[in-house]
Design a protein around this motif. Structure first.
Motif: not given
Ligand code: PMP
Length: 401
Positions: A94-99, A228-233, A245-246
């Motif tokens: 998991v990578l935490v993202t800024t949105g 698979l690359v999964y993006l959510s928020t 987001g992550w």
């Protein structure tokens, strides 16, 4: 002044949706335009408590620079959150993202050289199209219907590096990809060695129908985990102002995205990460989410019923089972952008669908957002749409004569 701008910014195209913003402040305007979650549903007291909780920790914990991949406490809480929907993600994937917007930007940075091909749905999320333009990607499209991407059409497209898809309550279509199509999409990715970028911004906002597992939940069984690359928020289920987001991705991808993120913001705000971790792990999100889902159910039902009643035969759409949008089509020959001018005079707004198309825009398409209006305002807004439509219809008929 002639500044030496980079190629992607020589003649920048802003967001067509943001251009509508000045009209929003007109008195008594009912807007189905923007795609914002309802501020009435932000859990301000729960969030205040979570932020204070984070602040009470030793200052070194949340006020210091943090590791770029994200605070372990939050990555763990997000992994537990995803597990509820069958997505098994270890915290180190998991990578935490800024949105989640940043998540998409990062994945393009590490994957796409100018000229590389990315396949997207027609229509798709506008800001993703903007990010693809900035990355210099060649964008090819695949059609959608009421069940999401028409997976059968994929066979015809050669040389794709990645597929960007919004399989669950997409923006703008609100459509959900059927289970059978999900399985075939994963097979396709495996067969052609492609990456799938799953944008699951709305997956937790289901108010009707049966749960359909995320692609990320199906990938393991399909043997497509490393595709698979999964993006959510948290933007739609907590508040977009947190900018949390992550991404879940194979370690080789996460590692490169971490390096790319270092030069952008070093890390997402550690304090907000600490608050978000507490908000999730204390069970507050689990307790609050049903309120959001119940409100959107009521609003969506009000919009669908009003459209069926007021615009029968004039607006073709499928009722969404989740998310924040109704997507549909005006009759052949009616231009959604032209009708919008009359609609604004009637004090109602929507977004014409054209900016959501990478190619071959359908001028009849319209996106209506129900998240920002009460059921009563939704009914009034749809009545105004009917009036706008009647007026527009006579105008265009007179012009033809
Ligand atoms: N993906 C989709 C489909 C969206 O609609 C949005 C927000 N409009 C985003 C990503 C980005 O959301 P955020 O950066 O707030 O997580």
């Amino acid at each position: 002044m002639q500044y030496p701008f980079a190629a992607a910014f020589k003649a920048p195209r802003g967001s067509a949706i943001r251009e509508l913003f000045p009209y929003l402040s007109r008195p008594d305007m009912i807007s189905f335009a923007g795609g914002y979650p309802s501020p009435a549903l932000f859990d301000a007291s729960g969030l205040r408590e979570a932020m204070e909780h984070a602040m009470r920790a030793p200052p070194a914990e949340w006020l210091q620079y943090a590791n770029t991949q994200g605070e372990l406490a939050l990555r763990g809480a997000l992994a537990a959150w995803m597990a509820r929907r069958g997505i098994a993600a270890a915290a180190d994937h998991v990578l935490v993202t800024t949105g989640s917007q940043q998540g998409f930007d990062l994945i393009l940075r590490v994957l796409i050289d100018p000229g590389d091909t990315v396949l997207v749905e027609r229509p798709t999320y506008t800001t993703a199209l903007q990010a693809l333009r900035h990355a210099g990607a060649r964008v090819v499209t695949v059609g959608t219907d009421a069940d999401g991407m028409i997976v059968d059409e994929l066979e015809a497209v050669p040389g794709i590096k990645a597929i960007y898809t919004l399989p669950t309550f997409g923006n703008p279509t609100g459509a959900t990809l059927s289970l059978e199509r999900r399985e075939r999409l994963l097979e396709f990715a495996l067969r052609h060695r492609l990456l799938i970028i799953e944008d699951d911004a709305y997956g937790d906002v289901r108010f009707d129908g049966e749960h359909v597992p995320a692609l990320a939940a199906l990938a393991r069984e399909a043997g497509a985990e490393d595709r698979l690359v999964y993006l959510s928020t948290l933007s739609k289920i907590v508040a977009p102002g947190l900018r949390v987001g992550w991404m879940v991705a194979p370690p080789e991808i996460v590692q490169r995205c971490v390096i790319a993120k270092q030069t952008i913001d070093l890390s997402t705000s550690p304090w907000i990460q600490g608050a978000a971790a507490h908000y999730l792990s204390s069970g507050q999100l689990e307790r609050h989410l049903p309120r959001i889902v119940a409100a959107y159910r009521e609003q969506a039902h009000a919009m669908v019923a009003a459209l069926r009643e007021q615009l029968a035969g004039k607006f073709m759409f499928s009722a969404p089972q989740g998310g924040m949008f109704v997507w549909g089509f005006l009759p052949t020959g009616v231009d959604a952008a032209a009708l919008l001018r009359t609609a604004i005079e009637e004090k109602v707004m929507y977004v014409p669908g054209a900016p959501f198309y990478a190619d071959a825009p359908d001028a009849r398409s319209v996106r209506l957002c129900f998240s920002m209006s009460t059921p009563e305002r939704i009914r009034t807004g749809v009545e105004r749409l009917r009036r706008a439509f009647q007026r527009y219809d006579t105008i265009s008929w007179e012009e033809e004569r």
